[in-house]
Scaffold this motif. Sequence first.
Motif, mmCIF file in Angstrom:
data_model
loop_
_atom_site.group_PDB
_atom_site.id
_atom_site.type_symbol
_atom_site.label_atom_id
_atom_site.label_comp_id
_atom_site.label_asym_id
_atom_site.label_seq_id
_atom_site.Cartn_x
_atom_site.Cartn_y
_atom_site.Cartn_z
ATOM 1 N N GLU A 10 5.422 38.568 47.747
ATOM 2 C CA GLU A 10 6.122 38.810 46.485
ATOM 3 C C GLU A 10 6.004 40.294 46.215
ATOM 4 O OE1 GLU A 10 5.898 40.000 43.363
ATOM 5 O OE2 GLU A 10 6.537 38.517 41.940
ATOM 6 N N THR A 13 10.218 44.012 42.775
ATOM 7 C CA THR A 13 11.607 44.444 42.647
ATOM 8 C C THR A 13 12.375 44.239 43.951
ATOM 9 O OG1 THR A 13 11.184 46.704 43.400
ATOM 10 C CG2 THR A 13 10.893 46.263 41.026
ATOM 11 N N GLN A 14 13.679 44.215 43.835
ATOM 12 C CA GLN A 14 14.529 44.082 45.011
ATOM 13 C C GLN A 14 14.339 45.289 45.939
ATOM 14 O OE1 GLN A 14 18.726 43.590 44.214
ATOM 15 N NE2 GLN A 14 19.196 43.255 46.368
ATOM 16 N N GLU A 45 15.243 36.074 45.822
ATOM 17 C CA GLU A 45 14.800 36.187 44.430
ATOM 18 C C GLU A 45 14.278 34.835 43.967
ATOM 19 O OE1 GLU A 45 16.599 37.954 40.234
ATOM 20 O OE2 GLU A 45 17.969 37.253 41.777
ATOM 21 N N ASP A 46 13.176 34.838 43.215
ATOM 22 C CA ASP A 46 12.636 33.576 42.712
ATOM 23 C C ASP A 46 13.142 33.282 41.303
ATOM 24 O OD1 ASP A 46 11.003 34.985 40.859
ATOM 25 O OD2 ASP A 46 9.203 34.800 42.097
ATOM 26 N N GLY A 49 12.864 35.906 38.596
ATOM 27 C CA GLY A 49 13.601 37.153 38.767
ATOM 28 C C GLY A 49 12.866 38.191 39.594
ATOM 29 N N ASN A 50 11.806 37.767 40.283
ATOM 30 C CA ASN A 50 11.055 38.665 41.157
ATOM 31 C C ASN A 50 11.523 38.480 42.591
ATOM 32 O OD1 ASN A 50 9.269 39.862 39.182
ATOM 33 N ND2 ASN A 50 8.349 37.836 39.029
ATOM 34 N N TRP A 51 11.340 39.512 43.393
ATOM 35 C CA TRP A 51 11.864 39.523 44.749
ATOM 36 C C TRP A 51 10.764 39.367 45.783
ATOM 37 C CZ3 TRP A 51 16.955 39.640 46.232
ATOM 38 C CH2 TRP A 51 17.868 39.717 45.180
#
Length: 155
Positions: A10, A13-14, A45-46, A49-51
């Motif tokens: 995890e 950010t993208q 993306e989960d 909203g985390n990448w």
Amino acid sequence: MAWLFSLSAECGTQTQAELFLAYFQKLSWTLQDGKTITTVPEVMEDNDGNWWCMVVPQGLSENSVKSDEDTPQMREIGNLLYASLWNAPDFRYALLGIEVDLFRTLSELLEDTTIGEQPSNFAGLVLAESIWDLINRPETFQIFKPGYVWIPYPD
């Protein structure tokens, strides 16, 4: 039935997930048995909203675990992947294993009290110290590398 063996990280950010992906796209190893292993990473993306970046080693029983015969290769590849985390771009937490893609969103990880109570369920979990601080620094973690801690696998 086949199970997917991978490293899931995890990254927040993208942009950070894409940096992590680019790093792992370049890696390959030759195992002790002569087999060449490459990695195929992908970002996702989960629900929070985390990448994430999931890194799947290619060459291990066609990308999946089918029997106990795969265990020595998994151990060797696992050691190589964890060693690669030493130079990887920043990530918030990571876990290597079978079917670990998106294993916990950040909100789930922060709410999960079993990490400190039952650390064997999280063997191999690597946390950035900032995340370790957020879960009250369970004593079961050891230093992994500067800025990161982990729950080592039992010998």
